[in-house]
Scaffold this motif. Sequence first.
Motif, mmCIF file in Angstrom:
data_model
loop_
_atom_site.group_PDB
_atom_site.id
_atom_site.type_symbol
_atom_site.label_atom_id
_atom_site.label_comp_id
_atom_site.label_asym_id
_atom_site.label_seq_id
_atom_site.Cartn_x
_atom_site.Cartn_y
_atom_site.Cartn_z
ATOM 1 N N THR A 111 26.986 28.596 23.949
ATOM 2 C CA THR A 111 25.786 28.373 24.567
ATOM 3 C C THR A 111 25.118 29.544 25.715
ATOM 4 O O THR A 111 25.822 30.379 26.407
ATOM 5 C CB THR A 111 25.204 26.897 25.766
ATOM 6 N N TYR A 112 23.706 30.160 26.114
ATOM 7 C CA TYR A 112 23.196 31.586 26.630
ATOM 8 C C TYR A 112 22.916 30.781 27.586
ATOM 9 O O TYR A 112 21.501 29.625 28.270
ATOM 10 C CB TYR A 112 22.283 31.859 25.956
ATOM 11 N N LEU A 113 23.371 30.911 29.183
ATOM 12 C CA LEU A 113 22.228 30.603 30.807
ATOM 13 C C LEU A 113 21.763 32.161 30.962
ATOM 14 O O LEU A 113 22.407 33.132 30.928
ATOM 15 C CB LEU A 113 23.073 30.210 31.368
ATOM 16 N N ASP A 114 20.036 31.813 31.552
ATOM 17 C CA ASP A 114 19.814 32.668 32.232
ATOM 18 C C ASP A 114 20.032 32.684 33.522
ATOM 19 O O ASP A 114 20.117 31.558 34.596
ATOM 20 C CB ASP A 114 18.320 31.863 32.403
ATOM 21 N N VAL A 115 21.048 33.367 33.735
ATOM 22 C CA VAL A 115 21.439 33.298 35.923
ATOM 23 C C VAL A 115 21.960 34.706 36.292
ATOM 24 O O VAL A 115 21.909 35.745 35.240
ATOM 25 C CB VAL A 115 23.085 32.636 35.570
ATOM 26 N N GLN A 116 21.168 35.000 37.483
ATOM 27 C CA GLN A 116 21.563 35.819 38.011
ATOM 28 C C GLN A 116 22.543 36.065 39.184
ATOM 29 O O GLN A 116 22.835 37.443 39.246
ATOM 30 C CB GLN A 116 20.427 35.908 38.859
ATOM 31 N N HIS A 117 23.247 35.257 38.505
ATOM 32 C CA HIS A 117 25.229 35.197 40.054
ATOM 33 C C HIS A 117 25.536 34.465 39.070
ATOM 34 O O HIS A 117 25.713 33.421 38.984
ATOM 35 C CB HIS A 117 24.134 35.053 41.174
ATOM 36 N N ILE A 118 26.635 35.197 38.989
ATOM 37 C CA ILE A 118 27.800 34.532 39.233
ATOM 38 C C ILE A 118 29.123 34.431 39.660
ATOM 39 O O ILE A 118 29.929 35.751 40.060
ATOM 40 C CB ILE A 118 28.710 34.967 37.357
ATOM 41 N N ILE A 119 29.648 33.277 40.339
ATOM 42 C CA ILE A 119 30.564 33.047 41.523
ATOM 43 C C ILE A 119 31.726 32.990 40.577
ATOM 44 O O ILE A 119 31.888 31.490 39.407
ATOM 45 C CB ILE A 119 30.640 32.293 41.957
ATOM 46 N N LEU A 120 33.265 33.787 40.719
ATOM 47 C CA LEU A 120 34.400 32.801 39.859
ATOM 48 C C LEU A 120 35.459 32.213 40.892
ATOM 49 O O LEU A 120 36.028 33.488 41.894
ATOM 50 C CB LEU A 120 35.040 34.340 38.651
ATOM 51 N N SER A 121 35.168 31.195 40.956
ATOM 52 C CA SER A 121 36.554 30.795 42.109
ATOM 53 C C SER A 121 37.344 30.329 41.507
ATOM 54 O O SER A 121 37.693 29.046 40.585
ATOM 55 C CB SER A 121 36.268 29.158 42.813
ATOM 56 N N LEU A 122 38.478 31.413 40.764
ATOM 57 C CA LEU A 122 39.110 31.406 40.206
ATOM 58 C C LEU A 122 40.518 31.521 40.747
ATOM 59 O O LEU A 122 41.866 31.765 40.542
ATOM 60 C CB LEU A 122 39.847 32.225 38.782
ATOM 61 N N GLY A 123 40.251 31.532 42.233
ATOM 62 C CA GLY A 123 41.771 31.205 42.860
ATOM 63 C C GLY A 123 42.251 33.115 43.202
ATOM 64 O O GLY A 123 41.722 33.485 43.030
ATOM 65 N N PHE A 124 43.327 33.012 44.305
ATOM 66 C CA PHE A 124 44.071 34.540 44.149
ATOM 67 C C PHE A 124 45.124 34.863 43.994
ATOM 68 O O PHE A 124 45.916 33.789 44.121
ATOM 69 C CB PHE A 124 43.691 35.078 45.935
ATOM 70 N N LEU A 125 45.699 35.967 44.232
ATOM 71 C CA LEU A 125 46.559 35.996 43.295
ATOM 72 C C LEU A 125 47.765 36.800 45.158
ATOM 73 O O LEU A 125 47.164 37.458 45.066
ATOM 74 C CB LEU A 125 46.920 37.161 42.814
ATOM 75 N N ALA A 126 48.949 35.665 45.037
ATOM 76 C CA ALA A 126 49.561 35.998 46.526
ATOM 77 C C ALA A 126 50.651 37.376 46.196
ATOM 78 O O ALA A 126 50.855 37.286 44.627
ATOM 79 C CB ALA A 126 50.539 35.076 47.246
ATOM 80 N N ASN A 127 50.158 38.263 46.969
ATOM 81 C CA ASN A 127 52.100 39.198 46.917
ATOM 82 C C ASN A 127 52.681 39.265 47.593
ATOM 83 O O ASN A 127 51.966 40.054 48.765
ATOM 84 C CB ASN A 127 50.510 40.880 46.101
ATOM 85 N N LEU A 128 53.417 39.058 47.684
ATOM 86 C CA LEU A 128 54.632 39.511 48.881
ATOM 87 C C LEU A 128 55.366 40.712 48.684
ATOM 88 O O LEU A 128 56.496 41.053 49.590
ATOM 89 C CB LEU A 128 55.273 38.015 49.088
ATOM 90 N N GLU A 129 55.261 41.230 47.349
ATOM 91 C CA GLU A 129 56.187 42.654 47.565
ATOM 92 C C GLU A 129 55.682 43.476 48.481
ATOM 93 O O GLU A 129 57.203 43.408 48.899
ATOM 94 C CB GLU A 129 55.084 43.718 46.468
ATOM 95 N N PHE A 130 55.609 43.823 49.691
ATOM 96 C CA PHE A 130 55.128 44.156 50.893
ATOM 97 C C PHE A 130 56.761 43.386 51.886
ATOM 98 O O PHE A 130 56.358 44.166 53.525
ATOM 99 C CB PHE A 130 54.355 44.592 51.517
ATOM 100 N N ILE A 131 57.107 42.492 51.546
ATOM 101 C CA ILE A 131 58.238 41.521 52.508
ATOM 102 C C ILE A 131 59.245 42.122 51.749
ATOM 103 O O ILE A 131 60.232 41.082 52.032
ATOM 104 C CB ILE A 131 57.457 41.104 52.986
ATOM 105 N N GLN A 132 59.415 42.478 50.968
ATOM 106 C CA GLN A 132 60.696 41.885 49.845
ATOM 107 C C GLN A 132 61.796 42.861 50.477
ATOM 108 O O GLN A 132 63.572 42.900 50.239
ATOM 109 C CB GLN A 132 60.271 42.566 48.334
ATOM 110 N N GLY A 133 61.626 44.450 51.500
ATOM 111 C CA GLY A 133 62.474 44.359 51.629
ATOM 112 C C GLY A 133 63.225 44.691 53.081
ATOM 113 O O GLY A 133 63.890 45.071 53.493
ATOM 114 N N TRP A 134 62.499 43.392 53.331
ATOM 115 C CA TRP A 134 62.552 42.641 55.096
ATOM 116 C C TRP A 134 63.819 42.068 55.040
ATOM 117 O O TRP A 134 64.388 41.686 56.059
ATOM 118 C CB TRP A 134 61.567 41.809 55.440
ATOM 119 N N GLY A 135 64.298 41.411 53.859
ATOM 120 C CA GLY A 135 66.027 40.749 53.715
ATOM 121 C C GLY A 135 65.790 39.092 54.412
ATOM 122 O O GLY A 135 65.957 38.063 54.385
#
Length: 336
Positions: free
Chosen positions: A235-259
């Motif tokens: 289906t084709y939609l005539d739209v001018q804006h698309i909001i992608l609400s797919l969540g966020f990926l958590a990244n804890l790599e920066f605390i990997q070396g903290w013990g």
Amino acid sequence: MKDETFDITIVGAGPVGLYATYYAGLRDMKTKLIDALPQLGGQLTALYPEKYIYDVAGFPKILAKDLAENLINQALQYEPTVCLNEKIVKLEYLESEKILKLTSENGNTHLSKTVVLTLGIGAFVPRKLDIPDVHKLEGKGIHYIVRDKSIFKGKNILIVGGGDSAVDWALNLEGLAKHITLIHRRDVFKAHEDSLKKLFNSTVEVRTFYELKRVHGDEHVEGATIFDNRNGAETYLDVQHIILSLGFLANLEFIQGWGIELEKNAIKVNSKMETNIPGVYAAGDIVSYLGKLKLISTGFGEAAIAVNSTKNYIDPSSKFFPGHSSDFVPKKIKSG
């Protein structure tokens, strides 16, 4: 000059960190608040300032930016030291001095008797779709973050997602946008029941089992092709804006070396919000324990537990529960 040592240092100035800062002041602790962003408020101000929040006690609904302003006002009344644009990259427990040392990306160091990590989901990046035209038109009608909802006035909008964020944006923009279509790849939503009830009673066109296949446009989004994942019908939609609400990926790599011990991509804590490192506590979406619920309201309670734990850690003769806030005489709250 020797670094000043604080009673408590809170890393992360989102809603949970701001409330922890306030509570530390309430307990008369010498407090420092650090955040990697240039402003206070965390995701409330950086990601969705114009989005309504419905699940904070005392507010039937409140804009994220207004909640942030209230929390900032509350947190700063005890005059904590605030350090912005400071991304912490190293945490060390100095055994000989029984204190903690934090080092930022720019080389600054911070000494503290205790640390409370209120890092949200860590370094967050939005989930993206592997569709070439989506990448080409990011910022040109493709949105992962909405900071100014006025751009949608009188426009046709497509929202992709089935969680609270997607549903909240659909309801928030109803009446402002000309037409809203929300598609979700299945018929089971992760949003709150009341929000779903409002969605299906709204003017929003909801299409389940639909996914985004193609985005049309050269300089800006001009349309979108969606498809039914059960039979492939497009289906084709005539739209001018698309909001992608797919969540966020958590990244804890920066605390990997903290013990710090991690569990399920989060910091493992006990009932006192203690981590495995002496003097280090955590609260909010960053933590993991049996029965954890990732809500701002839950984070507020965890912040209070963490701060009371730090107070008792520093001074074992102090009460873990000092009494109710009505027993204190807080400083005058600044008016907006």
